[in-house]
Design an enzyme around this catalytic site. Structure first.
Site, PDB file in Angstrom:
ATOM      1  N   GLY A   1      45.651  47.164  43.763  1.00  0.00           N
ATOM      2  CA  GLY A   1      45.405  48.717  44.026  1.00  0.00           C
ATOM      3  C   GLY A   1      46.587  49.609  43.518  1.00  0.00           C
TER       4      GLY A   1
ATOM      5  NE  ARG B   1      50.769  39.660  45.981  1.00  0.00           N
ATOM      6  CZ  ARG B   1      49.340  40.281  46.438  1.00  0.00           C
ATOM      7  NH1 ARG B   1      48.880  39.868  47.519  1.00  0.00           N
ATOM      8  NH2 ARG B   1      48.779  41.258  45.427  1.00  0.00           N
TER       9      ARG B   1
ATOM     10  N   GLY C   1      43.698  41.978  39.554  1.00  0.00           N
ATOM     11  CA  GLY C   1      43.463  40.458  39.766  1.00  0.00           C
ATOM     12  C   GLY C   1      42.526  39.853  38.887  1.00  0.00           C
TER      13      GLY C   1
ATOM     14  CE  LYS D   1      28.570  48.743  40.218  1.00  0.00           C
ATOM     15  NZ  LYS D   1      28.134  48.975  41.327  1.00  0.00           N
TER      16      LYS D   1
HETATM   17  P1  AMP Z   1      36.662  44.660  37.350  1.00  0.00           P
HETATM   18  O1  AMP Z   1      37.006  44.261  38.887  1.00  0.00           O
HETATM   19  O2  AMP Z   1      35.995  46.410  37.458  1.00  0.00           O
HETATM   20  O3  AMP Z   1      37.845  44.430  36.531  1.00  0.00           O
HETATM   21  O4  AMP Z   1      35.484  44.037  36.998  1.00  0.00           O
HETATM   22  C1  AMP Z   1      35.456  42.729  36.750  1.00  0.00           C
HETATM   23  C2  AMP Z   1      34.141  42.076  36.677  1.00  0.00           C
HETATM   24  O5  AMP Z   1      33.415  42.621  35.606  1.00  0.00           O
HETATM   25  C3  AMP Z   1      34.015  40.684  36.213  1.00  0.00           C
HETATM   26  O6  AMP Z   1      33.539  39.768  37.268  1.00  0.00           O
HETATM   27  C4  AMP Z   1      33.207  40.535  35.022  1.00  0.00           C
HETATM   28  O7  AMP Z   1      32.125  39.473  34.957  1.00  0.00           O
HETATM   29  C5  AMP Z   1      32.423  41.756  35.070  1.00  0.00           C
HETATM   30  N1  AMP Z   1      31.941  42.475  33.697  1.00  0.00           N
HETATM   31  C6  AMP Z   1      32.432  42.393  32.456  1.00  0.00           C
HETATM   32  N2  AMP Z   1      31.684  42.680  31.661  1.00  0.00           N
HETATM   33  C7  AMP Z   1      30.408  42.747  32.214  1.00  0.00           C
HETATM   34  C8  AMP Z   1      29.111  43.000  31.629  1.00  0.00           C
HETATM   35  N3  AMP Z   1      28.865  43.278  30.288  1.00  0.00           N
HETATM   36  N4  AMP Z   1      28.174  43.058  32.392  1.00  0.00           N
HETATM   37  C9  AMP Z   1      28.292  42.596  33.602  1.00  0.00           C
HETATM   38  N5  AMP Z   1      29.490  42.414  34.137  1.00  0.00           N
HETATM   39  C10 AMP Z   1      30.416  42.408  33.582  1.00  0.00           C
END
Ligand code: AMP
Length: 404
Positions: free
Chosen positions: A384, A43, A361, A204
């Site tokens: 964000g 940054r 990130g 999620k």
């Molecule tokens: P996000 O911050 O929502 O982009 O989520 C990223 C996180 O999702 C990472 O730490 C991944 O390890 C996790 N992730 C991706 N695929 C899976 C999965 N099939 N089961 C559990 N965690 C997952």
């Protein structure tokens, strides 16, 4: 196409005081003597060209930033003082620092600045009035300057005094990094070349509901991977065993799929997956058809047949937007789908057939892990703000910089 005021539009800058909003909220660690030192200067490097350009034009550059979440309290652990030297090293300019951002002493120091000099103010979030965008505070900040330049895309989703308040008072413009970022984002989603593909992965559905809802109306291909794909699969009646899954969002997931059909958006969900019984590195795992997931199985990555099919469709796409990994990429071998798709996107970009924009990130970490970050057309380090842009939201810190 929206246009933004840039530095050139401000006119001659010699002798002018320019309040420059940077994002110096950089990762830091303690050295052996207990001093806070910068551990990732991305940054700092991103705002460097703007500081140099302003100084070369003879402006007096007053750098303002937040650090952490001090919640309106003075906190030495979040002081910006240790950022002065790294900023000087990056710009090869002398950078002075003052332990406040408003008040008489600050005014006196600014009055004594020479043309082309750089001054770093203290953490603006030491004032609660920053986050509440208090008009008197914004006025006090703006009295220190003739112009305002924002070069911190990562802060534009916040309507704070140092992003929106001052911009409403002073003649304002986007800095070089912000301008570059806005052009890249406009090319990716505002006014893109079709077909457009979006990859949305990560843990999620609930954290990216608005992203998914918005994208099905904008893109031609929506590739859903990561843990969130499980929620969509389960909603369609597929048994996902012990996988991460938000069963309570089944109806929402079906609505998104329905909306995709109405908008001619092709949804890509896994047809095969990598499953394991434990969420650990190098545990026994297997590639199975999506209909063969057993009760004890956890889906931890998308399978190779799915990735092959996606890569075929990606070949005819002109634009790609990417947020979120396809699997639990931090743990081997569940990084394979993310790495393979990232490499394919990188190669198509390098060959000139794809504009690729990625952000967030974990996504940046995943693309770095795949070794293709350099090949992407644009990588946004904003978390964000990048997600809110993907949600189609108007970013208040950008809106104030739109040209009339
Ligand atoms: P996000 O911050 O929502 O982009 O989520 C990223 C996180 O999702 C990472 O730490 C991944 O390890 C996790 N992730 C991706 N695929 C899976 C999965 N099939 N089961 C559990 N965690 C997952």
């Amino acid at each position: 196409m929206a246009t933004f005021k840039n530095i050139k539009s401000l006119g001659p800058l010699k002798g002018k005081r320019v309040l420059l909003r940077a994002d110096l909220n950089v990762p830091m660690k303690l050295d052996d003597d207990g001093n806070r030192i910068v551990s990732d200067d991305t940054r700092i490097l991103s705002v460097t060209p703007t500081i140099i350009a302003l100084c070369q034009q003879g402006a007096r550059v007053i750098v303002i930033s937040h650090f952490g979440r001090p919640k309106g309290q003075w906190n030495e652990d979040m002081s910006l003082e240790p950022l002065g030297q790294p900023l000087a090293n990056a710009t090869k300019l002398a950078v002075s620092y003052i332990n406040d951002c408003i008040g008489e002493e600050v005014v006196d120091v600014i009055d004594a600045m020479e043309d082309g000099a750089v001054l770093l103010l203290e953490n603006v979030r030491f004032y609660a009035e920053e986050v509440s965008n208090d008009p008197d505070f914004a006025k006090a900040l703006s009295e220190n300057a003739d112009f305002f330049v924002n070069d911190a895309f990562s802060c534009t989703h916040r309507a704070h005094a140092s992003t929106v308040g001052v911009a409403e008072i002073l003649p304002s413009a986007a800095g070089l990094a912000l301008e570059k970022e806005l052009v890249a984002l406009e090319n990716a989603l505002g006014n893109p070349k079709h077909p457009v593909a979006a990859v949305v992965g990560g843990a999620k559905v609930s954290s990216k509901l608005d992203v998914l809802t918005h994208l099905v109306e904008k893109v031609d291909h929506l590739i859903i991977g990561g843990g969130m794909a499980n929620t969509f699969l389960a909603a369609q009646g597929i048994d996902v065993g012990g996988s991460l899954c938000e069963h309570d969002l089944a109806e929402t997931a079906l609505k998104i799929l329905d909306n995709a059909t109405k908008n001619n958006c092709k949804i890509h969900l896994p047809i095969d997956v990598v499953v394991a019984r434990e969420f650990k590195a190098n545990v026994p795992c297997q590639i199975i058809n999506i209909n063969d997931v057993a009760k004890e199985d956890m889906i931890l990555d998308v399978g190779p047949a799915t990735i092959k099919a996606i890569e075929m469709d990606l070949k005819i796409c002109k634009t790609l937007i990417w947020n979120g990994p396809m699997g639990a990429f931090e743990i081997e071998p569940f990084d394979k789908a993310t790495v393979s798709l990232a490499k394919a996107a990188g190669a198509l970009t390098a060959a000139g057939s794809l504009i690729s924009v990625a952000g967030g990130g974990d996504t940046v970490a995943a693309l770095n892990h795949a070794g293709v970050a350099e090949q992407f057309s644009h990588i946004s380090t904003a978390g964000g703000a990048f997600l809110e842009w993907m949600e189609g939201k108007e970013l208040p810190g950008v809106k104030v910089l739109l040209a009339e």
